[in-house]
Design a protein around this motif. Structure first.
Motif, PDB file in Angstrom:
ATOM      1  N   GLU A  98       0.936   0.970  -5.072  1.00  0.00           N
ATOM      2  CA  GLU A  98       1.427   0.006  -5.073  1.00  0.00           C
ATOM      3  C   GLU A  98       2.850   0.034  -4.787  1.00  0.00           C
ATOM      4  O   GLU A  98       3.562   0.411  -5.852  1.00  0.00           O
ATOM      5  CB  GLU A  98       1.335  -1.106  -6.346  1.00  0.00           C
ATOM      6  CG  GLU A  98      -0.156  -1.662  -6.528  1.00  0.00           C
ATOM      7  CD  GLU A  98      -0.615  -2.753  -7.194  1.00  0.00           C
ATOM      8  OE1 GLU A  98      -0.045  -2.712  -8.373  1.00  0.00           O
ATOM      9  OE2 GLU A  98      -0.793  -3.566  -6.672  1.00  0.00           O
ATOM     10  N   THR A 122      -6.948  -2.501  -6.414  1.00  0.00           N
ATOM     11  CA  THR A 122      -5.806  -1.568  -7.206  1.00  0.00           C
ATOM     12  C   THR A 122      -6.740  -0.740  -8.415  1.00  0.00           C
ATOM     13  O   THR A 122      -6.581   0.448  -8.425  1.00  0.00           O
ATOM     14  CB  THR A 122      -4.554  -2.144  -7.699  1.00  0.00           C
ATOM     15  OG1 THR A 122      -4.019  -2.890  -6.521  1.00  0.00           O
ATOM     16  CG2 THR A 122      -3.931  -1.143  -8.246  1.00  0.00           C
ATOM     17  N   ASP A 139      -2.291   2.282  -1.181  1.00  0.00           N
ATOM     18  CA  ASP A 139      -2.217   0.976  -2.026  1.00  0.00           C
ATOM     19  C   ASP A 139      -1.220  -0.034  -1.193  1.00  0.00           C
ATOM     20  O   ASP A 139      -0.216   0.032  -1.592  1.00  0.00           O
ATOM     21  CB  ASP A 139      -2.322   0.802  -3.432  1.00  0.00           C
ATOM     22  CG  ASP A 139      -2.888  -0.465  -3.772  1.00  0.00           C
ATOM     23  OD1 ASP A 139      -3.356  -1.186  -3.057  1.00  0.00           O
ATOM     24  OD2 ASP A 139      -3.050  -0.482  -5.208  1.00  0.00           O
ATOM     25  N   GLU A 140      -1.741  -0.824  -0.248  1.00  0.00           N
ATOM     26  CA  GLU A 140      -0.639  -1.372   0.467  1.00  0.00           C
ATOM     27  C   GLU A 140       0.463  -0.840   1.044  1.00  0.00           C
ATOM     28  O   GLU A 140       1.812  -1.142   0.839  1.00  0.00           O
ATOM     29  CB  GLU A 140      -0.295  -2.825  -0.197  1.00  0.00           C
ATOM     30  CG  GLU A 140      -1.283  -3.517  -0.792  1.00  0.00           C
ATOM     31  CD  GLU A 140      -0.960  -4.904  -1.495  1.00  0.00           C
ATOM     32  OE1 GLU A 140      -0.016  -5.221  -0.980  1.00  0.00           O
ATOM     33  OE2 GLU A 140      -1.699  -5.302  -2.464  1.00  0.00           O
TER      34      GLU A 140
HETATM   35 MG   LIG Z   1      -3.419  -4.289  -5.839  1.00  0.00          MG
END
Ligand SMILES: [Mg+2]
Ligand SMILES: Nc1ncnc2c1ncn2[C@@H]1O[C@H](COP(=O)(O)OP(=O)(O)OP(=O)(O)O)[C@@H](O)[C@H]1O
Lengths: 257, 305
Positions: free
Chosen positions: B86, B47, B163-164
Motif C-alpha cells: 500500500e 490487502t 498493492d495499488e
Molecule cells: Mg488495500
C-alpha cells in the motif's frame, strides 16, 4: 551475518550524516553537556588536576547513562518510526527473519553510537587537556550491562509491535533506569542481594562502579552473576519479541493497523 | 509453472465483539510471466490476502505456496518474493536510490557486490541513474514509486506483489509504471497486483480475480471474461440516410437505431438480416460491442449476474 551487519551499519551511519547540520548539531549539544559537566566538576573540587580518577568516573558514568537510554528506546522507537514510514514490513519480508535483522541492527547502531561518543570524548579531551583513563577490565561488566539493556530494549520493542504507541512506558522505564543505575545495591542485605541480581543491570552497574571509582578489582563470582543476569534478560527479550511478532501476524497488526 | 499457489486461505478479525470475515476461503494461482489483477471494492480483503501471501499476516486456515514453499513456515521462501505494499513508502527517505537498493539487496540475501551490480542495472532500466544520488524524499512521487518497484525486484524474485502500484500517480507516471510492470512480467516473473483503476487492470492483466466481501466472485482470463460478458451485441455504423422503410424493417428485427448512422443489434442472425436490410448503404464499420472490465466489475460486485 557480517554482510548484514555492514549493510545495517552503513544505513544507520548514512542516515545520521545525511544532514550534516543535524548531525554536527547533535554532537555539539552532547559535547557541550559533557563540557559543562566537566566545568562544574572542576568548580566543585577546585582544580581539574585533583579531579583525576573521579572525573573519569563521572564521564564514564554519564556516557554509560546516555548509552543505555539510547539502547533501551532504540528498538521501540525505531519500530514505531518505520511503521509510520512503511519500511517496517519490508524488514519482516527479509529471509533472515525479523529477530535476527533487529538484533544485527541493534548492534550496528550501538557501534555507530560508540563511534560518536568516541568523537565527543576526543573533543572534550582536546578542550580540557585532560586524559581519560579507565581500566580495560571495565569492558566485562560493561558487556553485561549492555546485554540486559538490549533485553529490555527488545521487551519494549515487543510492546511496540502490539501496542504501537509506547512513549509512556518508555518514560517510566527511563525513570526506573535512574533508580537502577544510581542505587548502591551492593549494600543491600538478605533478599536485597537476590533483588540485586534479578533486577536488570543493578548488579552490573555496581561492578562498574567498583572498577571505575573504587578501584577495586573485579569480583569474578559477581561477574558470573552479572553475565547470567544479562544473558537471561537478553534471551527473554528476544523470545518475547519473537512471540509478539507471531501475535502481531495473527492479529494483522504488523504495519500498525 | 505455478509460482504462486494459494489454497483456501481465510482470515477473520475480532473487533469489539464482532467478527469481521476479512477473507473467506480464497484460492488463487499465478503462473510465471503472468499478471493477475486482483480486484475488489474497498474493504473486500485484497490487502489482507496479499499480506497473507507475503507471510505478514497469518491465515486462520489454508495454505500459501511460493514455488512450492510455505513462507509462513520457511522464511527462505521470501527470497522469491518482492512486494510493494500500500502506497509508495517502503523506502528509507533519507537514503538515495542507490543506497536504498544496496541496503534492501543485502536485506533480501544478496552480497553487497551483487546488490550494487544489480542496483546499477535497475537504476539504468528504470531511468533513475541521473537521480541515483538524490535523497528519496526529494524525488517526485512517480520516481519514488519506480524506485519502490525496483527495490522490490532487487533480489530477482519469482513473484512480485503490488498493492495499488499506481495510487496517487499522474497520467504520465501511471503510463511509465504500467510499462514497467509489463516488462517485469515479460521477464518471466509472476505478478499479483491490486488496483482500483480498472482500465489499467484490463490493459495489463492476463487474468483477473474479483473479490467481494472476502470471497472470490470471478476468476478467469481477462479476455475470456470480457468475451463472456460481451455476448453478441453488434454495432453497425453506416454512411448515408436510412429510408423510412428501412427503419421499419429494422425495428421489426429488434434493432435499435441509436443515431442516424449507428444501428445496434443483438445476435448474429439478426446481424446478417440487418446487413441485408441496410444494403446498399455504404458501411463504415461493423463491430462487436465489448463490455469493459469496469462494466463487468460493477455487474459482478452488484450481484447483477
Ligand atoms: Mg488495500
Ligand atoms: N488488523 C485488522 N483488524 C481488524 N479488521 C481488519 C484488520 N485488517 C483489515 N481489517 C478489515 O478487513 C477487511 C478487509 O480489509 P483489506 O484491507 O484487506 O481490504 P482491501 O480490499 O485492501 O481494501 P482497500 O481497497 O480499501 O485497500 C476490512 O473490513 C477491514 O476493515
Amino acid at each position: 551475518m557480517l554482510k548484514l551487519f555492514l549493510a545495517e551499519f552503513r544505513r544507520s551511519w548514512t542516515q545520521f550524516i545525511r544532514y550534516p547540520f543535524e548531525a554536527i548539531g547533535g554532537i555539539f549539544i552532547t559535547t557541550s553537556i559533557f563540557y559543562g559537566l566537566f566545568l562544574s566538576a572542576k568548580y566543585v573540587t577546585g582544580t581539574a588536576f585533583q579531579l583525576g580518577d573521579r572525573f573519569d568516573a563521572i564521564v564514564i558514568g554519564y556516557v554509560l547513562w546516555t548509552l543505555i537510554l539510547f539502547i533501551m528506546t532504540e528498538v521501540a522507537t525505531g519500530l514505531q518510526y518505520e511503521a509510520q514510514t512503511g519500511t517496517l514490513e519490508q524488514i519482516f519480508l527479509s529471509p533472515y527473519g525479523a529477530v535476527l535483522v533487529f538484533f544485527v541492527r541493534a548492534i550496528a547502531s550501538l557501534t555507530r553510537q560508540l563511534l560518536i561518543i568516541g568523537v565527543i570524548l576526543a573533543i572534550i579531551m582536546g578542550l580540557t587537556g585532560s586524559r581519560l583513563t579507565f581500566p580495560p577490565i571495565l569492558i566485562l561488566p560493561l558487556i553485561t550491562v549492555l546485554m540486559s539493556a538490549y533485553g529490555l530494549a527488545f521487551m519494549m520493542g515487543s510492546l511496540a509491535l502490539l501496542l504501537k504507541r509506547v512513549q509512556q512506558v518508555l518514560g517510566i522505564l527511563q525513570f526506573g533506569l535512574l533508580f537502577i543505575l544510581a542505587t548502591p545495591a551492593e549494600s543491600w542485605t538478605g533478599w536485597g542481594q537476590v533483588a540485586r541480581w534479578t533486577i536488570p543491570m543493578t548488579g552490573s552497574a555496581g561492578l562498574l562502579r567498583d572498577v571505575m571509582a573504587r578501584e577495586a578489582g573485579l569480583n569474578w563470582l559477581e561477574l558470573g552473576l552479572a553475565v547470567l543476569n544479562g544473558a537471561v534478560y537478553l534471551a527473554v527479550g528476544l523470545l518475547l519479541f519473537r512471540f509478539c511478532e507471531r501475535q502481531a501476524k495473527k492479529q494483522g497488526k504488523l504495519s500498525g493497523y | 509453472m505455478n509460482v504462486l499457489e494459494v489454497e483456501n486461505i481465510s482470515k477473520h478479525y475480532r473487533q469489539g465483539g464482532t467478527r469481521i470475515e476479512a477473507v473467506r476461503s480464497v484460492s488463487l494461482t499465478v503462473r510465471e510471466g503472468e499478471v493477475l489483477a486482483f480486484l475488489g471494492p474497498n474493504g473486500a480483503g485484497k490487502t489482507t490476502t496479499i499480506k497473507m501471501i507475503a507471510g505478514l499476516i497469518e491465515p486462520h486456515t489454508g495454505q500459501v505456496g511460493i514455488a512450492g514453499i510455505n513462507p509462513h513456515r520457511h522464511p527462505q521462501a521470501l527470497r522469491k518474493v518482492g512486494a510493494v505494499l500500500e502506497g509508495n513508502r517502503n523506502l528509507y527517505w533519507r537514503l538515495t536510490p542507490e543506497e536504498n537498493l544496496a541496503y534492501f539487496g543485502v536485506l533480501k540475501g544478496l552480497t553487497r557486490s551483487q546488490a550494487k551490480r544489480r542496483a546499477a542495472t535497475l537504476l539504468e532500466r528504470f531511468e533513475l541513474t541521473e537521480k541515483r544520488k538524490t535523497a528519496v524524499q526529494n524525488l517526485s512521487r512517480g520516481m519514488q514509486q519506480k524506485l519502490a518497484i525496483a527495490t522490490a525486484i532487487i533480489h530477482d524474485p519469482l513473484l512480485l506483489l503490488l498493492d495499488e502500484p499506481t495510487l496517487g500517480l499522474d497520467v504520465e507516471a501511471t503510463q511509465t509504471v504500467k510499462a514497467l510492470i509489463r516488462e517485469i512480467a515479460q521477464e518471466g516473473r509472476a505478478i499479483l497486483l491490486t488496483t482500483h483503476q480498472l482500465d489499467i487492470a484490463e490493459e495489463l492483466s492476463d487474468r483477473v480475480a474479483i473479490i467481494q466481501k472476502g470471497e472470490i466472485v470471478a476468476q478467469a482470463p481477462t479476455q475470456e471474461l470480457i468475451r463472456q460478458f460481451s455476448g453478441t451485441h453488434y454495432v453497425i455504423e453506416i454512411e448515408g440516410e436510412l429510408t423510412f422503410e428501412q427503419r421499419e424493417t429494422l425495428a421489426a428485427i429488434e434493432a435499435t437505431i441509436e443515431s442516424d448512422r449507428v444501428v445496434s443489434i443483438r445476435g448474429t442472425e439478426a446481424l446478417y438480416q440487418a446487413l441485408g436490410i441496410l444494403k446498399p448503404l455504404p458501411l463504415v464499420r461493423v463491430k462487436r460491442d465489448q463490455s469493459s472490465l469496469t462494466e463487468i466489475f460493477l455487474k459482478l460486485v452488484r450481484n447483477e449476474v
